[in-house]
Design a protein around this motif. Sequence first.
Motif, PDB file in Angstrom:
ATOM      1  N   ASN A   4       4.648  -0.127 -12.719  1.00 32.42           N
ATOM      2  CA  ASN A   4       4.661   0.815 -11.596  1.00 32.42           C
ATOM      3  C   ASN A   4       3.893   0.177 -10.432  1.00 32.42           C
ATOM      4  O   ASN A   4       2.773   0.570 -10.094  1.00 32.42           O
ATOM      5  N   LEU A   5       4.536  -0.824  -9.817  1.00 33.18           N
ATOM      6  CA  LEU A   5       3.852  -1.593  -8.790  1.00 33.18           C
ATOM      7  C   LEU A   5       3.662  -0.810  -7.495  1.00 33.18           C
ATOM      8  O   LEU A   5       2.718  -1.061  -6.750  1.00 33.18           O
ATOM      9  N   GLU A   6       4.571   0.116  -7.230  1.00 32.29           N
ATOM     10  CA  GLU A   6       4.408   0.924  -6.016  1.00 32.29           C
ATOM     11  C   GLU A   6       3.131   1.754  -6.083  1.00 32.29           C
ATOM     12  O   GLU A   6       2.382   1.848  -5.108  1.00 32.29           O
ATOM     13  N   LEU A   7       2.889   2.360  -7.257  1.00 28.66           N
ATOM     14  CA  LEU A   7       1.651   3.117  -7.429  1.00 28.66           C
ATOM     15  C   LEU A   7       0.451   2.178  -7.343  1.00 28.66           C
ATOM     16  O   LEU A   7      -0.576   2.510  -6.740  1.00 28.66           O
ATOM     17  N   GLY A   8       0.601   0.991  -7.956  1.00 27.93           N
ATOM     18  CA  GLY A   8      -0.473   0.009  -7.894  1.00 27.93           C
ATOM     19  C   GLY A   8      -0.808  -0.368  -6.460  1.00 27.93           C
ATOM     20  O   GLY A   8      -1.986  -0.476  -6.086  1.00 27.93           O
ATOM     21  N   LYS A   9       0.230  -0.569  -5.630  1.00 31.88           N
ATOM     22  CA  LYS A   9       0.021  -0.881  -4.209  1.00 31.88           C
ATOM     23  C   LYS A   9      -0.739   0.242  -3.498  1.00 31.88           C
ATOM     24  O   LYS A   9      -1.670  -0.001  -2.729  1.00 31.88           O
ATOM     25  N   GLN A  10      -0.310   1.484  -3.754  1.00 34.90           N
ATOM     26  CA  GLN A  10      -0.947   2.627  -3.104  1.00 34.90           C
ATOM     27  C   GLN A  10      -2.426   2.727  -3.478  1.00 34.90           C
ATOM     28  O   GLN A  10      -3.286   2.961  -2.621  1.00 34.90           O
ATOM     29  N   LEU A  11      -2.715   2.541  -4.772  1.00 37.02           N
ATOM     30  CA  LEU A  11      -4.103   2.601  -5.219  1.00 37.02           C
ATOM     31  C   LEU A  11      -4.917   1.462  -4.598  1.00 37.02           C
ATOM     32  O   LEU A  11      -6.063   1.669  -4.161  1.00 37.02           O
ATOM     33  N   PHE A  12      -4.309   0.274  -4.552  1.00 38.53           N
ATOM     34  CA  PHE A  12      -4.996  -0.885  -3.986  1.00 38.53           C
ATOM     35  C   PHE A  12      -5.318  -0.654  -2.505  1.00 38.53           C
ATOM     36  O   PHE A  12      -6.429  -0.921  -2.048  1.00 38.53           O
ATOM     37  N   GLN A  13      -4.329  -0.170  -1.759  1.00 35.60           N
ATOM     38  CA  GLN A  13      -4.515   0.030  -0.313  1.00 35.60           C
ATOM     39  C   GLN A  13      -5.506   1.145  -0.001  1.00 35.60           C
ATOM     40  O   GLN A  13      -6.091   1.182   1.089  1.00 35.60           O
ATOM     41  N   SER A  14      -5.698   2.064  -0.964  1.00 37.45           N
ATOM     42  CA  SER A  14      -6.643   3.164  -0.743  1.00 37.45           C
ATOM     43  C   SER A  14      -8.074   2.766  -1.077  1.00 37.45           C
ATOM     44  O   SER A  14      -9.011   3.522  -0.805  1.00 37.45           O
TER      45      SER A  14
END
Length: 339
Positions: free
Chosen positions: A10-20
């Motif tokens: 789930n890389l999209e969720l991973g990106k969102q968490l990373f950017q936050s």
Amino acid sequence: MIHQSVEHNNLELGKQLFQSMPDRDVVSWNSMIGGFARIGQYQEALTWFHEMEFSGVSPNALTLLSTLSACASHGALDTGAWIHAYVDKNDMNRDGSLDSSLIDMYSKCGDIDKAVQIFEESTRRDLFTWTSIVCGLAMHGRGEKALHYFSKMKEAQVQPDDVTMVGVLSACAHAGLLDQGWWYFQSMEKVFGLVPKVEHYGGMVDLLGRMGCLKEAYDLIMGMPMEANEIIWGAFLSACRVHNNVELGEVAARRLLGLVPRDPWARVMLSNMYAEEAKWDRSMGLRKEIKKKGLKKSPGCSSIEVNGSVHGFLVGDNSHPCYTEINSMVEKIEKLMRL
């Protein structure tokens, strides 16, 4: 949480968490880079690595392992060489733990001489380092040199594994060493304690096929303790095409179509074999079947690395942003070649 998201693709969720995240440390960067590399999105992994550079976060050994793997799979030699220079400059390979990754990267990116140089300078010659150089040399068609290193590996009393033996059989195939290849294959279990897997049978089929021993290759396939996959039947069909054995080619094509019925490649190969035997009705029948079923071959692909970025090109594709300029340059080169 980022690591768990990436682990479950789930890389999209991973990106969102990373950017936050207010503070992004090396662990969070590694999770993203390693995640993209693991699922085969190598260009994306390299893009994240470059962003990590610009952010001011210093990579650690785990970062470099993931990035070198991405470079190897993507053919990004310039980036891989930059990482190698970074490792040397910052003295990050004292224990030699990155040697096998560097050898693998240079081998897969086309610089086998540099891979050999790293191996010769390595102080950590473990299973992975030996396997990397044997497989790298085999990949580049230097079969006899690969087998030379395998002999030195045995002298060093380093036990080979399944991957090493795939490289050894590939080396025998490239060097045309049929008897030696048979010996290594048949001695895997009793000498090295390794049960041959489908990859090793594939290596022997390739070797036998290259040497024109098609009946022996067919007998080996039929005697396998597991079902032959499309790679093995494809290798056998290619050998039948090279040696124009229509009878066995028909068998291979039928088996291959049973596994991948929508792949036109087997039909094209068999059609070409029929044409060489002047069996025009059968040849045209297969061509018509391909057209009727709307089957299409996967387009050819090439790539080139420019300024650390790998650009891929597909046959018939005009989506590249510099397509017009590239096409214009190709036309100029063609005109110059005609002079």
